[in-house]
Design an enzyme around this catalytic site. Structure first.
Site, PDB file in Angstrom:
ATOM      1  N   CYS A 134       0.836  -1.207   0.000  1.00 27.35           N
ATOM      2  CA  CYS A 134       0.000   0.000   0.000  1.00 27.35           C
ATOM      3  C   CYS A 134       0.873   1.261   0.000  1.00 27.35           C
ATOM      4  O   CYS A 134       1.492   1.581  -0.995  1.00 27.35           O
ATOM      5  CB  CYS A 134      -0.976  -0.026   1.172  1.00 27.35           C
ATOM      6  SG  CYS A 134      -2.312   1.176   0.971  1.00 27.35           S
ATOM      7  N   HIS A 247      -3.581  -5.219   0.124  1.00 28.48           N
ATOM      8  CA  HIS A 247      -3.087  -5.684   1.428  1.00 28.48           C
ATOM      9  C   HIS A 247      -3.169  -7.201   1.602  1.00 28.48           C
ATOM     10  O   HIS A 247      -4.170  -7.697   2.134  1.00 28.48           O
ATOM     11  CB  HIS A 247      -3.920  -5.029   2.533  1.00 28.48           C
ATOM     12  CG  HIS A 247      -3.613  -3.594   2.757  1.00 28.48           C
ATOM     13  ND1 HIS A 247      -2.758  -3.156   3.736  1.00 28.48           N
ATOM     14  CD2 HIS A 247      -4.048  -2.483   2.113  1.00 28.48           C
ATOM     15  CE1 HIS A 247      -2.676  -1.837   3.715  1.00 28.48           C
ATOM     16  NE2 HIS A 247      -3.449  -1.397   2.731  1.00 28.48           N
ATOM     17  N   GLU A 249      -1.825  -9.052   3.806  1.00 30.04           N
ATOM     18  CA  GLU A 249      -1.838  -9.484   5.218  1.00 30.04           C
ATOM     19  C   GLU A 249      -3.241  -9.532   5.817  1.00 30.04           C
ATOM     20  O   GLU A 249      -3.511 -10.333   6.710  1.00 30.04           O
ATOM     21  CB  GLU A 249      -0.901  -8.606   6.058  1.00 30.04           C
ATOM     22  CG  GLU A 249      -1.414  -7.223   6.440  1.00 30.04           C
ATOM     23  CD  GLU A 249      -1.482  -6.239   5.267  1.00 30.04           C
ATOM     24  OE1 GLU A 249      -0.970  -6.555   4.177  1.00 30.04           O
ATOM     25  OE2 GLU A 249      -2.075  -5.157   5.444  1.00 30.04           O
TER      26      GLU A 249
END
Ligand SMILES: *[C@@H]1O[C@H](CO)[C@@H](O)[C@H](O)[C@H]1NC(C)=O
Ligand SMILES: *[C@@H]1O[C@H](CO)[C@@H](O)[C@H](O)[C@H]1NC(C)=O
Ligand SMILES: *[C@@H]1O[C@H](CO)[C@@H](O)[C@H](O)[C@H]1NC(C)=O
Length: 320
Positions: A134, A247, A249
């Site tokens: 990001c 993202h 994660e």
């Protein structure tokens, strides 16, 4: 046989003439105990201020750990000499998401020191990978281009499939190289990537910028709320530098129901395989700590995360 002379002359040749991928020099050596540095992020959110000046959301730590790496948090208050020393100990670096000035902040200053060290090391055959997520992608584009090229590419709280420039063929990139066919297909058709950004680099800007164009391959693009096409996944052509505007994660480690975090089986698989991929890049770096005590004292295991799900979109946060 004078092996060192052979290595040395090969090195000089490789470095000066052929511009081969830096991997060539230590491709046989494997470090099965990689430590990945995560640059701490400056706290800007009022509700987080009572806990500390900088932070790392646990989701990034878990993501790295899930690949078989350990994490070293890197503070923003050290001297250049201290960062140079840390660089010689860690096996890769992550620039995480957040908000901040990408040119004048301490975060930007420290990132630039590591970026330059990584360029020089890789040029000399000392493999060192960097990953940006990001704002980390945005930061890498600023570092490579030498200017801030960000525009409004707002895609806030939306999960999207990737418009893959590589088609379904995983092997045309390094990042997606080990992905099974069905995951590549899912990546193209299912909303597996969570987007939480206002700014990004448009495809047009990227294509018109000679520095970005020659440094990175674009693996995917997406369309923003305002219709702008932005680059969403990039990897270095010559350097082991990787970045995603989305993202990975969150797919496994964030659960706030108000946010569109993809948790499907394919979404989880995507997150796992990318963590795996980057860990494996870290295994090609032979940097190490001076001794086990120094290593132990540097790791994130020395810190305790704070429960944060009741005042942020993160489940837990490490504060520094
Ligand atoms: C996908 O990317 C191609 C270029 O690689 C572009 O021509 C096309 O418009 C994009 N489609 C979508 C839906 O973003
Ligand atoms: C970006 O574009 C979106 C969609 O058009 C708009 O709602 C938003 O206000 C814009 N943001 C900025 C900072 O210009
Ligand atoms: C969040 O929950 C913890 C207990 O787990 C509590 O101590 C804290 O005050 C809460 N924070 C807010 C902002 O509600």
């Amino acid at each position: 046989m004078d092996f060192s002379a052979f290595v040395c002359s090969f090195f000089i040749c490789c470095f000066c003439c052929s511009k081969a991928m830096p991997t060539t020099l230590n491709q046989d050596a494997v470090n099965d105990r990689p430590v990945i540095g995560i640059l701490t992020q400056i706290v800007s959110d009022e509700v987080m201020k009572p806990f500390g000046g900088t932070y790392i959301p646990s989701s990034y730590v878990k993501y790295i750990e899930s690949g078989g790496c350990r994490v070293m948090p890197i503070r923003l208050t050290l001297t250049t000499a201290e960062y140079e020393s840390i660089f010689q100990k860690i096996n890769g670096l992550i620039f995480i998401g957040g908000t901040g000035d990408l040119e004048k902040s301490d975060f930007a200053r420290v990132a630039k020191i590591f970026y330059r060290l990584a360029l020089t090391a890789n040029d000399a055959g000392d493999f060192f990978p960097i990953w940006g997520t990001c704002m980390g992608l945005q930061l890498l584009t600023v570092l490579v281009a030498g200017e801030n090229l960000l525009e409004n590419t707002s895609a806030e709280n939306i999960a999207l499939p990737l418009n893959l420039t590589t088609g379904y063929k995983a092997y045309t990139s390094r990042m997606f190289g080990d992905f099974p066919d069905d995951l590549m297909k899912a990546l193209k058709h299912e909303p597996l990537t969570g987007n939480f950004h206002r700014y990004g680099v448009t495809v047009k800007t990227f294509q018109e910028n000679e520095k970005l164009q020659s440094f990175f391959s674009v693996l995917s693009t997406n369309v923003a709320e305002n219709g702008a096409h932005f680059v969403s996944t990039i990897e270095g052509k010559r350097y082991p530098f990787y970045a995603v505007q989305w993202h990975p994660e969150v797919n496994r480690f964030q659960w706030d129901k108000k946010l569109n975090f993809p948790h499907s089986r394919h979404a989880v698989q995507l997150s796992s395989l990318l963590a795996d991929f980057f860990a494996n890049e870290g295994r090609s770096s032979l940097h190490q700590f001076d001794n086990p005590e120094e290593e132990a004292a540097s790791l994130i295991y020395n810190y305790t995360p704070v429960y944060a799900a009741n005042f942020t979109a993160y489940e837990q946060i490490y504060f520094f």
